[in-house]
Write a protein that holds these residues in place. Sequence first.
Motif, PDB file in Angstrom:
ATOM      1  N   PRO A 190      43.516  10.241  14.726  1.00  0.00           N
ATOM      2  CA  PRO A 190      42.278  10.555  15.470  1.00  0.00           C
ATOM      3  C   PRO A 190      41.279  11.268  14.579  1.00  0.00           C
ATOM      4  N   PRO A 191      40.015  11.091  14.873  1.00  0.00           N
ATOM      5  CA  PRO A 191      38.985  11.724  14.021  1.00  0.00           C
ATOM      6  C   PRO A 191      39.033  13.247  14.140  1.00  0.00           C
ATOM      7  N   ILE A 196      36.469  20.702  16.233  1.00  0.00           N
ATOM      8  CA  ILE A 196      37.836  20.677  16.780  1.00  0.00           C
ATOM      9  C   ILE A 196      38.711  21.688  16.063  1.00  0.00           C
ATOM     10  N   ILE A 197      38.589  21.734  14.777  1.00  0.00           N
ATOM     11  CA  ILE A 197      39.399  22.691  14.009  1.00  0.00           C
ATOM     12  C   ILE A 197      39.030  24.120  14.393  1.00  0.00           C
ATOM     13  N   LYS A 198      37.738  24.353  14.529  1.00  0.00           N
ATOM     14  CA  LYS A 198      37.283  25.686  14.904  1.00  0.00           C
ATOM     15  C   LYS A 198      37.781  26.072  16.299  1.00  0.00           C
TER      16      LYS A 198
END
Length: 707
Positions: A190-191, A196-198
């Motif tokens: 998945p991209p 998202i990481i944050k």
Amino acid sequence: MLREPLLWCSSTLGTESRMVDLSTDEESETHHSPESKDDHSSSSNSSSSLEEEFSSIVNIPDAAFIQAARRKRELARTQDDYISLDVKHTSVITGMKKNSDEDPESEPDDHEKRIPFTPQPQTLRQRMADETTPRNEETSEESQEDETQDIWERQQMRKAVKITEGRDLDLSYNSESQTVKKFDTSTSFPPVNLEIIKKQLNTRLTLLQDTHRSHLREYEKYIQDVKSSKSTIQKLENSSNQALNFKFYKSMKIYVENLIDCLNEKIISIQEIESSMHALLLKQAMTFMKRRQDELKHESTYLQQLSRKAETSTNGSLAVGEKTPWILEEIESRRSQRRQARALSGNCDHQEGTSSDDELSSADMIDFQKTQGEILRDHKQIFEDVHDDFCNIQNILLKFQQWREKFPDSYYEAFISLCIPKLLNPLIRLQLIDWNPLKFDAVGLKQMPWFTSIEEYMAGSMEDSKKEDGSDKKILSAIINKTVIPRLTDFVEFIWDPLSTSQTTSLITHCTVILEELSTCGNEVSKGKQDLLKSIVLRVKKAIEDDVFIPLYPKSTIENKTSPHSKFQERQFWSSVKLFRNILLWNGLLPDDTLQELGLGKLLNRYLMTALLTVSPGPDVVKKCSQIAAYLPAKWFQSSAMRTSIPQLENFIQFLLQSAQKLSRSEFRDEVKEIILILVKIKALNQAESFIEECHLDHLKSVIKEV
């Protein structure tokens, strides 16, 4: 059948025939006795020579003959259906078993397979073998244990070697797989972006922070527990007067136990004194009530018979009861005495029927005072044999005050504020025995010794705000709820006469003080207060139903103000007005809707208005209406925006308007202004203005403007 050739051989040859039989059939060897076996062994050397010598004489049967003989025996056995008891052929069975492998067709007979039930005699060789067998078994067991131990050690060694080999194989396999494994570029993931990481990092950080805060709270709690434990330990170590504390608690325990025992013993006497005093007062109240009702009944009956000429006897005397004249004379005697007393006191403005008919005869008064004196004498003797520390409320409270000052923590933990009202209940009831709240000269609640002692005890309380549940401030309210209000309720239900203005005024005064004191001590609505107010309402309803009676006579009868009918009706009307006033005196204690229902709905509209409608308009009617309006509570009409009176006064207002119209056309025109003032007082302003405009009474508009 097999034995027939053998028997034949034995009869012909003797011992030699037996040897021939053994040589021909091996199974017959076990069939002979031990003596035959010895003979057989001794003659074994010459067996071959004997066989050669008698071979021509002995005819040995062949195998086919023997098999046929067996079949014949089996058939005979099945036909005869018996089991042979001969046990001499057991050895033949074992011999047969040995040769069963060689000759499968030759099966032993059924009687040869029998199980022996008795042990066979053993030979010397067999006994020697049995003795040596246990020794061999012991040696064999030891050798077997050694062999088992060796086998187990070898198995453990093999397992250890296999485990090490397996680990080596796994490591080699993993290393090979790591070297062989390659990244497959065909797989898609998945991209992933920075948001998202944050977000994931923030979530993880929030969880860690929450965990850290919970750990900090637990740590602080543990620190506080440790500190409190250390302080407690230090206090216990520093306290050197533990023996004195124990002595105090022990003495307090003994004192309370003795106090409870004393009160339990005296409570029966207190209850008896209470019952005696209550019965005396109840008897007096019932005497007054019954006398009033009887006198009302006799007087009403007398006037009814007086107004009906047809019911008179032939000699012209009235058909009245024997007691009626005597009762009427007694009634008139008491009335004349009250008139003289009012004249001496200067009270000339008095209406007949508004005085309380509660006089006792001299004999009845002496009897009452004597009984009351005996009760009070017994009341004082109850605690004559008791020390002051156990019957004086101030001394009892002093004991608990010492406890509160020395050990406040244990004092409040023991909830002494809940125990004191129960301990003092018998002593307070004893002081209330001669207290009559219906008398105007009765001692006030705040002037009683127990009340002042409890107030001083509450004032000396040093408790903080954290101990509201065990507060000493609730002691007085608890005593009032559990002790004073129940006694006051008994007076209301059984002794109070609502027609007596003096009793009603005194009762209202005491109830006001008690309920105000109760409201300052606690905000909650107590069950005792509700029961008290409910009993007041029920007693007033009963008085309206039983004591209110206004007779209706023809106008021709009552126009003469000196006639007995007119006087009786006037007395009964003013008696009802007096009850109307006494009911409305409860304004402020009873709810307004309850008072309006009792005073206006049940008494004014049902009885007083009926009596007013039978009277011709005049100054007397205006005076009665003014008196009724004067008793109405002023707070019902305090609203400045109020232009219409309360609904329960609608009939009264209509009667006033009708009376004003009649008076405006009569010689009593000046009385119209009094009626307008009554309408203004009860806030019937719209009706008053309409009446003034309708009758063109412009000079009375200023009366309305002044309001």
